[in-house]
Design an enzyme around this catalytic site. Structure first.
Site, PDB file in Angstrom:
ATOM      1  N   ASP A  17     -41.126  26.813  22.096  1.00  0.00           N
ATOM      2  CA  ASP A  17     -41.725  25.543  21.657  1.00  0.00           C
ATOM      3  C   ASP A  17     -40.714  24.393  21.726  1.00  0.00           C
ATOM      4  OD1 ASP A  17     -44.330  24.618  21.001  1.00  0.00           O
ATOM      5  OD2 ASP A  17     -43.575  24.022  19.043  1.00  0.00           O
ATOM      6  N   GLU A  59     -51.962  18.059  19.368  1.00  0.00           N
ATOM      7  CA  GLU A  59     -51.429  17.960  18.000  1.00  0.00           C
ATOM      8  C   GLU A  59     -52.323  18.686  16.991  1.00  0.00           C
ATOM      9  OE1 GLU A  59     -48.477  17.155  18.397  1.00  0.00           O
ATOM     10  OE2 GLU A  59     -48.102  15.052  17.941  1.00  0.00           O
ATOM     11  N   GLU A  69     -53.107  26.510  24.864  1.00  0.00           N
ATOM     12  CA  GLU A  69     -52.578  26.835  23.532  1.00  0.00           C
ATOM     13  C   GLU A  69     -52.751  28.324  23.240  1.00  0.00           C
ATOM     14  OE1 GLU A  69     -50.859  25.093  21.335  1.00  0.00           O
ATOM     15  OE2 GLU A  69     -50.952  23.133  22.274  1.00  0.00           O
ATOM     16  N   GLU A 118     -37.894  15.859  15.411  1.00  0.00           N
ATOM     17  CA  GLU A 118     -38.435  17.180  15.710  1.00  0.00           C
ATOM     18  C   GLU A 118     -37.436  18.012  16.518  1.00  0.00           C
ATOM     19  OE1 GLU A 118     -42.605  17.416  15.855  1.00  0.00           O
ATOM     20  OE2 GLU A 118     -42.581  18.480  17.766  1.00  0.00           O
TER      21      GLU A 118
END
Ligand code: HMH
Length: 220
Positions: free
Chosen positions: A47, A139, A209, A87
């Site tokens: 990620d 998101e 995803e 992040e």
């Protein structure tokens, strides 16, 4: 009267796929406290690469917003841009905590496939309506997945709570809802072919995803 937006209708129409993306065995195992920590570390390192790759895409969404006649949404998207720096630092800290060496990580196939999709969405011929819808669902899958891990009845291990809070927090939920409002307004004013493309992108993100969670939770 009260009319549900286009995006809510798609979430309903593609309910099964949405559930597969947001209640995946991998994230459900975090909530259950049964998560395989090597899978978690794999997800973390992959990620990190995904977030780095998504910078160009998010910048392209901001650029499209600024070129759009109604750019009242600029601040919401700018908030998304601004949070990336923090992040990336978070990923580096978290990786160090888990003994994961980010410098030696290579993207796995599902990640590369997602990168290719993001790059295709960055092209100038992709409309703002399609781009903002894509950004919103990317998101939202994380918001819903990790939000579930901190909902009542969770057995999420304390050392994973920080991760879950990152995307599951009330603040991140509100940000996703702001993106959804922008997407719905754009889609309401978009031509039919753009709306069709946006729905295809919505479905594609859900597939990607699901593939990303699969990649994280199984050896390949
Ligand atoms: C794969 N999807 C993936 N990674 C993320 N960090 C998000 C969505 C949310 O930004």
């Amino acid at each position: 009267g009260v009319e549900a937006g286009t995006t809510a209708a798609w979430m309903e129409r593609h309910r099964q796929m949405y559930e597969r993306a947001t209640r995946h065995p991998f994230t459900v195992s975090i909530r259950d406290g049964t998560v395989d920590l090597s899978a978690f570390k794999r997800w973390l390192s992959q990620d990190y690469l995904f977030v780095r790759e998504s910078v160009t895409f998010i910048a392209s969404v901001l650029l499209k917003c600024c070129k759009h006649e109604d750019n009242s949404d600029m601040e919401v998207i700018l908030g998304g841009v601004a949070s990336i720096s923090d992040e990336l630092s978070w990923f580096k800290n978290e990786a160090a905590r888990w003994g994961v060496d980010l410098a030696s990580v290579s993207p796995l196939n599902s990640n590369l496939e997602y990168h290719r999709f993001l790059r295709s969405c960055t092209e100038p011929e992709i409309s703002y309506a399609v781009a903002i819808t894509t950004f919103w669902i990317i998101e939202t899958v994380y918001q819903d997945s990790f939000g579930f891990c901190i909902e009542e009845g969770n057995k999420t291990p304390p050392e994973l709570m920080g991760t879950c809070q990152r995307w599951g927090s009330a603040g991140f939920k509100q940000y996703c809802q702001s993106l959804q409002k922008i997407a719905d307004r754009c889609l309401a004013n978009a031509p039919a072919d753009a709306v069709k493309s946006a729905e295809e992108a919505f479905i594609r993100v859900l597939e990607l995803e699901i593939g990303f969670w699969e990649m994280s939770s199984s050896q390949s």
